[in-house]
Design an enzyme around this catalytic site. Sequence first.
Site, PDB file in Angstrom:
ATOM      1  CD  GLU A  55     -31.341  62.655  55.732  1.00  0.00           C
ATOM      2  OE1 GLU A  55     -31.497  61.426  55.831  1.00  0.00           O
ATOM      3  OE2 GLU A  55     -30.594  63.318  56.516  1.00  0.00           O
ATOM      4  CG  PHE A 117     -38.184  52.507  64.103  1.00  0.00           C
ATOM      5  CD1 PHE A 117     -37.309  53.016  65.058  1.00  0.00           C
ATOM      6  CD2 PHE A 117     -37.683  52.173  62.856  1.00  0.00           C
ATOM      7  CE1 PHE A 117     -35.960  53.180  64.768  1.00  0.00           C
ATOM      8  CE2 PHE A 117     -36.335  52.328  62.561  1.00  0.00           C
ATOM      9  CZ  PHE A 117     -35.472  52.837  63.525  1.00  0.00           C
ATOM     10  CD  GLN A 118     -35.813  55.504  60.869  1.00  0.00           C
ATOM     11  OE1 GLN A 118     -36.161  55.058  59.777  1.00  0.00           O
ATOM     12  NE2 GLN A 118     -34.542  55.806  61.131  1.00  0.00           N
ATOM     13  CE  LYS A 167     -41.365  49.214  54.405  1.00  0.00           C
ATOM     14  NZ  LYS A 167     -40.621  48.680  55.586  1.00  0.00           N
ATOM     15  CG  MET A 476     -23.596  89.951  59.983  1.00  0.00           C
ATOM     16  SD  MET A 476     -23.059  91.539  59.292  1.00  0.00           S
ATOM     17  CE  MET A 476     -23.169  91.193  57.537  1.00  0.00           C
TER      18      MET A 476
END
Length: 572
Positions: A55, A117-118, A167, A476
Amino acid sequence: MRTSQTSWTGADIFFECLKREKVEYVFGYPGGSVLKLYERLYDVDFLKHILVRHEQGATHMAEGYAKATGKVGVVLVTSGPGATNTVTGIADAYMDSVPIVVFTGQVATQLIGNDAFQEADIVGITRPITKHSFLVRDVKELATTIRKAFYIASTGRPGPVLVDLPKDVVNSVCEFDYPEKVELRGYKPNFLGHQNQIKKAAEIIKNAKKPLLYVGGGVIMSNGERELRLLAKENNFPVTMTLQGLGAFPGIDPQSLGMLGMHGTYYANQAVNNCDVLVSLGARFDDRVTGKVDSFAPNAYKIHVDIDPTCIDKNVVVDLPIVGDVKHVLAELAAELNEPSNLDAWWEQINKWKEQCPLYYEKNDGKLRTEYIIERISEKTKGEAVIVTDVGQHQMWTAQHYKFNNPRSHITSGGLGTMGFSVPASIGAAFGIKDRPIISISGDGGFQMNMQELTTAAYNKLPIKFFIINNSFLGMVRQWQELFHQEKYSFTDLSESNPNFVKLAEAFGLKAFSTSSPEQVDDILDEVFAIKDGPVLVEFKVVKEDMVFPIIPSGATINEIITKRLDPKEMI
């Protein structure tokens, strides 16, 4: 798409809104909370969904697409870890003012706050790094919210907007009503600068003996490059650009001083230090530009043009602010400045600085150096490619040695400095720009942070040229360790842990090359640029210990600029 105005599901409304916003691509990854959207997406034919492999990659692809085209990039991910994986990309877009809209799935509204959940409070998490975040609690608010999200992301100072979609909202049904206009209390971007301020600025500039235009990414975002060139050419003004401003003014033009700041050219920084009028155009006086603020442009009358009023006096107190879209203000300034001043003495001084300390690197020792690679790429593409860099030494060498002649041709992570940016951002750029070469340049460290997206490039047959500058170091960081941390190279040497990049690329389905010889660079580039049917990767094995010069140490002044490797006794 359903036509009944009384039976639109949230998923139907979502895609109808994207259609009306003329969305071409959605960069995303499916998951439980957005399965209804992906079910509907199966039958959508007006846009293309790009399946990413992480993602974070989706957000950087949206950034690359937005920076390359000027359009809004769109992301769609699920809840919980899918949403939190977008945070780095959202922060990157916020720092660099990139217009993206990120849609995240969320658990059902009745479960929010129950540690379901999630579940993750992505609105709360991203509030400090977005222009605005929305949580849609009612399907009747969905269309209006999406319309607002695109409007906020793309107007004023652009930036990321997040829309969290529970949802049950996506599954709910309501009548569809799409607002044609958006009115937001407290959000009224000012496009036209104050006329009296512009006239006053013009009078100050007319009387300047040593003026300097300091150009930032705002000129490119406002599509003001034509107005900038008109102003600069008609008045013979020297132009210096920030990292994000490169390409706003042609790099091959003799009036270009290149980049200013920490790794800017010596002559650009000396011009800043000695000018009597500094005109900042769409730049925010970043600390990488100013160094020690009290000593920045100490003799200059400072004029600051920016569409974001919160940027005025934020880092550097200016003498004359002009709040407005830089494209419009540039046009007004050019109209007022109809009698060019004689700047011969100023240009004579600038040219002396150029002769005194030009950009330099060792060319005759048979070793492969990044500066040479960048120069050859610049020559072969004639400054017409879209260059997408990662973060580190190669980023600064590219800014110094590639001659950017067009806006939106230099895409990089500036404010946040996100390693892993280049690979996915170049993919987003490749979807937006199909008539120019797309080149991704990464260090060996940054490349490995999002290398999984090579699959996305290969699957979509994108003709991206992935160049890895491999010095087997976090270059760097190693440079700073040498200069400022007693040469203690703590966890920056990658020589024993790097993979075989050629075999890695081949595993992803890419044709790959590797070289450590300067003599092979031209032939490899010619072969690579001839490949049009998919991505290709080249590993350039360069000198391990090379450093980027000039460098102004963090918090130091322009007078403390370092232009060459120091003797240990001279080190700060």
